[in-house]
Structures are given as structure tokens and as C-alpha cells.
Enzyme design. Structure first.
Site, PDB file in Angstrom:
ATOM      1  CD1 TRP A 131       2.915  -5.615   4.817  1.00  0.00           C
ATOM      2  CD2 TRP A 131       4.681  -4.998   3.578  1.00  0.00           C
ATOM      3  NE1 TRP A 131       3.271  -6.677   4.023  1.00  0.00           N
ATOM      4  CE2 TRP A 131       4.356  -6.326   3.252  1.00  0.00           C
ATOM      5  CE3 TRP A 131       5.769  -4.408   2.933  1.00  0.00           C
ATOM      6  CZ2 TRP A 131       5.061  -7.070   2.322  1.00  0.00           C
ATOM      7  CZ3 TRP A 131       6.474  -5.139   1.988  1.00  0.00           C
ATOM      8  CH2 TRP A 131       6.115  -6.461   1.692  1.00  0.00           C
ATOM      9  CE1 TYR A 133       6.084   0.899  -4.065  1.00  0.00           C
ATOM     10  CE2 TYR A 133       4.605  -0.979  -4.284  1.00  0.00           C
ATOM     11  CZ  TYR A 133       5.770  -0.306  -4.638  1.00  0.00           C
ATOM     12  OH  TYR A 133       6.601  -0.858  -5.586  1.00  0.00           O
ATOM     13  CG  LEU A 136       2.796   5.334  -3.421  1.00  0.00           C
ATOM     14  CD1 LEU A 136       3.416   4.425  -4.468  1.00  0.00           C
ATOM     15  CD2 LEU A 136       2.527   6.706  -4.016  1.00  0.00           C
ATOM     16  CB  THR A 139      -1.691   8.999  -0.729  1.00  0.00           C
ATOM     17  OG1 THR A 139      -0.564   9.324   0.060  1.00  0.00           O
ATOM     18  CG2 THR A 139      -2.113  10.205  -1.547  1.00  0.00           C
ATOM     19  N   GLY A 206      -4.895  -4.833   0.965  1.00  0.00           N
ATOM     20  CA  GLY A 206      -4.125  -5.956   1.495  1.00  0.00           C
ATOM     21  C   GLY A 206      -4.400  -7.212   0.693  1.00  0.00           C
ATOM     22  N   GLY A 211      -9.013  -9.541   2.833  1.00  0.00           N
ATOM     23  CA  GLY A 211     -10.109  -8.780   2.231  1.00  0.00           C
ATOM     24  C   GLY A 211     -11.418  -9.549   2.284  1.00  0.00           C
ATOM     25  CD  GLU A 228      -8.378  -0.254  -4.466  1.00  0.00           C
ATOM     26  OE1 GLU A 228      -7.815  -0.832  -5.415  1.00  0.00           O
ATOM     27  OE2 GLU A 228      -9.183   0.668  -4.611  1.00  0.00           O
ATOM     28  CB  CYS A 263      -1.052  -4.552  -5.472  1.00  0.00           C
ATOM     29  SG  CYS A 263      -1.006  -2.824  -5.933  1.00  0.00           S
TER      30      CYS A 263
HETATM   31  P1  NAD Z   1      -2.510  -8.377   4.772  1.00  0.00           P
HETATM   32  O1  NAD Z   1      -3.825  -8.773   4.223  1.00  0.00           O
HETATM   33  O2  NAD Z   1      -1.706  -9.381   5.487  1.00  0.00           O
HETATM   34  O3  NAD Z   1      -2.681  -7.147   5.795  1.00  0.00           O
HETATM   35  C1  NAD Z   1      -3.266  -5.935   5.404  1.00  0.00           C
HETATM   36  C2  NAD Z   1      -3.809  -5.229   6.616  1.00  0.00           C
HETATM   37  O4  NAD Z   1      -4.885  -5.985   7.171  1.00  0.00           O
HETATM   38  C3  NAD Z   1      -2.800  -5.039   7.735  1.00  0.00           C
HETATM   39  O5  NAD Z   1      -2.966  -3.757   8.288  1.00  0.00           O
HETATM   40  C4  NAD Z   1      -3.195  -6.111   8.727  1.00  0.00           C
HETATM   41  O6  NAD Z   1      -2.828  -5.826  10.054  1.00  0.00           O
HETATM   42  C5  NAD Z   1      -4.693  -6.125   8.572  1.00  0.00           C
HETATM   43  N1  NAD Z   1      -5.351  -7.372   8.988  1.00  0.00           N
HETATM   44  C6  NAD Z   1      -4.841  -8.636   8.945  1.00  0.00           C
HETATM   45  N2  NAD Z   1      -5.778  -9.517   9.391  1.00  0.00           N
HETATM   46  C7  NAD Z   1      -6.873  -8.791   9.718  1.00  0.00           C
HETATM   47  C8  NAD Z   1      -8.157  -9.129  10.240  1.00  0.00           C
HETATM   48  N3  NAD Z   1      -8.510 -10.385  10.527  1.00  0.00           N
HETATM   49  N4  NAD Z   1      -9.058  -8.137  10.442  1.00  0.00           N
HETATM   50  C9  NAD Z   1      -8.750  -6.852  10.142  1.00  0.00           C
HETATM   51  N5  NAD Z   1      -7.537  -6.470   9.681  1.00  0.00           N
HETATM   52  C10 NAD Z   1      -6.614  -7.428   9.458  1.00  0.00           C
HETATM   53  O7  NAD Z   1      -1.690  -7.757   3.546  1.00  0.00           O
HETATM   54  P2  NAD Z   1      -0.199  -7.169   3.540  1.00  0.00           P
HETATM   55  O8  NAD Z   1       0.777  -8.272   3.656  1.00  0.00           O
HETATM   56  O9  NAD Z   1      -0.088  -6.018   4.463  1.00  0.00           O
HETATM   57  O10 NAD Z   1      -0.130  -6.576   2.076  1.00  0.00           O
HETATM   58  C11 NAD Z   1       0.196  -7.331   0.967  1.00  0.00           C
HETATM   59  C12 NAD Z   1      -1.017  -7.599   0.108  1.00  0.00           C
HETATM   60  O11 NAD Z   1      -1.665  -6.376  -0.220  1.00  0.00           O
HETATM   61  C13 NAD Z   1      -0.655  -8.225  -1.216  1.00  0.00           C
HETATM   62  O12 NAD Z   1      -1.602  -9.194  -1.557  1.00  0.00           O
HETATM   63  C14 NAD Z   1      -0.733  -7.039  -2.181  1.00  0.00           C
HETATM   64  O13 NAD Z   1      -0.918  -7.401  -3.530  1.00  0.00           O
HETATM   65  C15 NAD Z   1      -1.890  -6.297  -1.613  1.00  0.00           C
HETATM   66  N6  NAD Z   1      -1.904  -4.893  -2.033  1.00  0.00           N
HETATM   67  C16 NAD Z   1      -2.891  -4.472  -2.880  1.00  0.00           C
HETATM   68  C17 NAD Z   1      -2.909  -3.163  -3.331  1.00  0.00           C
HETATM   69  C18 NAD Z   1      -3.963  -2.669  -4.281  1.00  0.00           C
HETATM   70  O14 NAD Z   1      -4.085  -1.454  -4.425  1.00  0.00           O
HETATM   71  N7  NAD Z   1      -4.706  -3.521  -4.949  1.00  0.00           N
HETATM   72  C19 NAD Z   1      -1.905  -2.284  -2.891  1.00  0.00           C
HETATM   73  C20 NAD Z   1      -0.934  -2.739  -2.018  1.00  0.00           C
HETATM   74  C21 NAD Z   1      -0.945  -4.051  -1.590  1.00  0.00           C
END
Ligand code: NAD
Length: 456
Positions: A131, A133, A136, A139, A206, A211, A228, A263
């Protein structure tokens, strides 16, 4: 069942959206399966034109899209506009380079035998997104995936659902067929259901925790999976920087832009003892100059934190650090009121026994640590389970490059931080993930190479 969308700056429910269930996800998947082959047969130039049209629509609608984004994630309106503009320039790079990296590559053309590589699409790919970005990180995945001829099952974060629906609407208005892009609405349970569908690739952005779960769960499918993930990105200020006030201001922005919810936000700062006092002083002055509040107001730099639960998480990092001897220079607690706001927080006297120096904070909080030489800085920079980016500030490029080369991170920054370029691979190491988006690697990530040996 409906899911409420909450504005984190006011706690008001701004929408209620129907979530997908197994039946609707199955039917969306069948639609995509049907559409993908036809989409792959559309000439690449037409796919490029469609994505460029989508980019124009983003530009034309930027004010209303930015407002929606701010309403659902809490970032200052100008930062929402910046994000959409950033997405537009990434699309420009990706569409301008698609032909070069997707065209057949002739590797050998000797008499009687031609050897070439064709970059075929993977099929129907899944993009589970974050959520912070949404324009970004979305994309980075769905644009090259569509350019390469894939159909995309896109799951926006539950915290950026309205933005996800805008993206879908504009892609379709631009000409992406209904059966080539579908959106899965919901939270973790919806994402989990996508993992059981027979998709041809999983592209996740995420947290490390999610991941790791996804990677393990999709492993038996033997399809590509890219992650990522988060970071604990270090930044080192050496003793030979010239303008310490400018360095402090630039690096504070790297730590606190988007409330630190990036991130590649700077998460740990190491400063050479010779410039430490001056740096910390300038850093705290910079932080004190920022306006905090309603993210729709002009001039606000610190908006709302996206999720309520994050406030307690940040407070716990502060309490842990203070209990272990850290010094709080400013901030340290939530701001009482309607929304989810947290004071920008600067801690010194920190060390690696503290959560704030080990766990991703993903919030407006930073630890600054004094070091006495480059070796000590490098050892501390590498003392992490993450490996997304690392940054060095110095007048000496060679010195900085040597340190960056020795860091175990996917990106190195000299005299800059918290930036992404469409021309370079965006890629983590260790718990920051694997695989690459952006650059030529991030276009080809959505393809499978087929080798042709053509005699005649
Ligand atoms: P999150 O892991 O909580 O959620 C990410 C996505 O995964 C959401 O759409 C969520 O609904 C889904 N999800 C959650 N549990 C799941 C499951 N069991 N099975 C399948 N899907 C599931 O992360 P967040 O809070 O949305 O994002 C923040 C994190 O993302 C931070 O750690 C940040 O550093 C990272 N991030 C990384 C990058 C990168 O390019 N490396 C970019 C942006 C954010």
C-alpha cells in the site's frame, strides 16, 4: 462481504467495497486464462500504445487520483502527486525500452544455422501488492507484465483498494481488454486464495513475513516467484562531507519521506565521530522544521501513518531503545487526536541490541549511531538480515564506492539515498527478497526465454 476503507488521517469510513470470494476469484481467473493468448498475439507496438495511453490518463486525472490516494493511505497530497508523476516516468522508460528487450535476439547467424532467443510471456501472472506506493510498486509489475504479453491478476493492498480500482478503470479505458487485467479485492485471506490458483508466476511486494509465506506456499507449483520485500537500510556519513547542514537535510528526507514508510527509507544512520555533533544538531533542526497534520493541507510534510496497529509497534521500538540506554532527542510518541499520527522521532546512543536498529521500523523513527572509522561503519551496515539499499556520503567517490561494493545490498547510493531509477534493477538480497523489477532485467522477468536452433 464488504470491507470498510478507513481514512487514516480522520478514522472516517470513506467507502465499503465488496470483497472477492473463492467463486469470484475462480471466475476472474478463467477470464484471464481466456484472454491471455489473444493479448500475447497483439503486436507489441499496440500494447505499448495502450500503456502510454494509460500513462496519459494518469496525468490527466492526477488531482483526483492523488486525493483518493491521500484519503486512503494518509500521505501528504503533494507526495501523492509525486508518486503518480514517478509512475508516469517509469512507464515512459518501460514502454520506450520494451521493444529492445522483448524482441527476438539473434545470438549466432552462421551459414546454415541461426540461433535465437524468443522472450515468451509467462501466461497469467499474479501481482500481490503493497500500500505504501501503490502506483509505483504496481507499475513495476503490471506494466512490464502486460507489455510482455501476460494477463495480470492484480491484488492491491487492502489499504490501497480504491487506488487499485482506479488503476483497473484507467487501464481498461486505455484499451487493456477486460480479460487481460483483473483485480482481486480483499486482505490476506484473498491473497491466500490467489496462491491456490494455477497461476503462471507470482510477483509479490510487501513484508518479509508475507513474502516468506508466499514463497513457501507457491514453491510446489514450480513457477517463477519474485519477492520485493522490506529493508533496514543503512546510511553512513563519513568525516569528509562538506556541507553538513545540506547532508543532514537530505538524509533526514531519506529517512522520513512518506513518514518513513518506504521500502528503501533510510532506517539506520552511522556518522563519523568528527562530524557527529554537527550532523545530529542539523538533523534535529531539520526534523523540527516540518509541519505535521492534515495531509490534504499545503505544506504538510508528515501526514498520517497508514495503519492503527503501526502506532503501537513504533512505540514499542522507542520503549525498547530507551530501556536499553538510547537517548530521545525529539518525538517518541503518537499524537492524540482523530487520526493515526506519530511524532517524527530521533534516537541517539543506539546500538545493535535495540529493535530500532534491527527490525524494519517502517515509520517516522530513526536511530543515529557514532562510529570511529570506515571499517566499523561497514561492519555495522552489514550487520542485518536485510539487504535492499545502502548509502554513503563522502567527497571521495572511490572511498564511497569501495564501501558500497562491500555491502551486501541490491543497491548502493553515493551522496544520495531513497531513490529508484527505472533504468536500474530494483532488487533485494537476504530478507529483502530476490529477483528484479525495473531495468532490462525487470522487463525480462515477465518472460520465459525459448531457444530456437534454426537450420536452413
Ligand atoms: P504486507 O506483507 O502486510 O502485505 C502485502 C500484500 O500481501 C497485501 O496485498 C496483503 O493483503 C497481502 N497478503 C497478506 N498476507 C497474505 C497471505 N497470507 N497470502 C497472500 N497475500 C497476503 O505488506 P504491506 O504492509 O502492504 O507493505 C509494507 C511492506 O512492504 C514493508 O515491509 C515494505 O518495506 C515492503 N515494500 C517493499 C518494496 C520493495 O520494492 N522492496 C516496496 C514497497 C513496500
Amino acid at each position: 462481504m464488504k470491507m470498510n476503507i478507513v481514512n487514516p488521517a480522520t478514522r472516517a469510513i470513506i467507502a465499503a467495497v465488496e470483497q472477492d470470494d473463492q467463486q469470484s476469484l475462480d471466475s476472474k481467473y478463467s477470464t484471464l486464462k481466456e484472454g491471455q493468448k489473444e493479448w500475447a498475439a497483439v503486436p507489441l507496438q499496440n500494447r505499448i500504445d495502450i500503456l502510454q495511453t494509460y500513462s496519459k490518463l494518469l496525468a490527466e486525472n492526477i488531482e483526483s487520483l492523488a486525493k483518493t490516494l491521500t484519503d486512503e493511505v494518509g500521505k501528504p497530497l503533494q507526495q501523492s502527486r509525486n508518486e503518480i508523476n514517478g509512475s508516469i516516468s517509469r512507464i515512459a522508460w518501460l514502454t520506450q525500452h520494451a521493444e529492445k528487450y522483448l524482441a527476438d535476439e539473434i545470438m549466432n547467424a552462421a551459414a546454415g544455422m541461426t540461433e535465437l532467443i524468443r522472450y515468451e510471456p509467462l501466461g497469467v501472472v499474479c501481482n500481490i501488492s503493497a500500500w505504501n506506493y501503490p502506483y509505483l510498486v504496481g507499475t513495476n509489475v503490471f506494466v512490464p507484465a502486460l507489455l510482455a504479453g501476460n494477463a495480470v491478476f492484480y491484488k492491491p493492498s487492502e489499504h490501497a483498494t480504491l487506488t487499485g480500482l482506479h488503476i483497473e478503470r484507467l487501464l481498461k479505458e486505455a484499451g487493456v481488454p477486460e480479460n487481460v487485467f483483473q483485480v482481486a479485492i480483499g486482505g490476506a485471506a484473498t491473497g491466500d486464495k490467489l496462491l491456490s490458483l494455477p497461476l503462471d508466476g507470482y510477483f509479490f511486494t510487501g513484508s518479509y513475513k508475507t513474502g516468506k509465506y508466499i514463497y513457501e506456499k507457491v514453491a510446489p507449483k514450480m513457477v517463477p516467484c519474485q519477492c520485493e520485500l522490506g529493508g533496514k537500510d543503512p546510511l553512513y556519513v563519513t568525516n569528509d562531507v562538506e556541507d553538513i547542514i545540506a547532508v543532514a537535510a537530505g538524509t533526514a528526507d531519506g529517512a522520513f519521506y512518506n513518514n518513513g514508510q518506504s521500502c528503501c527509507a533510510v532506517e539506520r544512520i552511522y556518522v563519523h565521530e568528527k562530524v557527529y555533533e554537527a550532523y545530529v544538531d542539523a538533523f534535529v533542526k531539520e526534523v523540527a522544521s516540518w509541519k505535521i497534520g492534515n495531509p490534504l493541507e499545503d505544506g504538510i510534510y508528515i501526514g498520517a501513518i497508514s495503519r492503527d496497529s503501526q502506532l503501537a509497534f513504533l512505540e514499542q521500538q522507542v520503549a525498547d531503545a530507551l530501556q536499553k540506554g538510547a537517548k530521545l532527542l525529539t518525538g517518541g510518541k503518537r499524537i492524540e487526536g482523530d487520526g493515526y499520527f506519530f511524532e517524527p522521532t530521533v534516537l541517539t546512543n543506539v546500538d545493535h541490541s535495540m529493535l530500532v536498529m534491527r527490525e524494519e521500523s517502517f515509520g517516522p523513527i530513526i536511530g543515529i549511531m557514532k562510529v570511529s572509522n570506515d571499517e566499523e561503519a561497514l561492519q555495522l551496515m552489514n550487520d542485518t538480515s536485510y539487504g535492499l539499499t545502502a548509502s554513503v556520503y563522502s567527497l571521495n567517490r572511490e572511498r564511497a564506492e569501495d564501501i558500497l561494493a562491500a555491502t551486501d545490498a541490491g543497491t548502493g547510493y553515493w551522496n544520495c539515498c531513497d531513490r529508484v531509477s527505472a533504468a536500474l534493477p530494483w532488487s533485494g538480497r537476504k530478507h529483502s527478497g530476490f529477483g528484479a523489477t525495473l531495468s532490462h532485467a525487470g522487463i525480462r522477468a515477465f518472460t520465459q526465454p525459448k531457444a530456437f536452433h534454426l537450420r536452413g
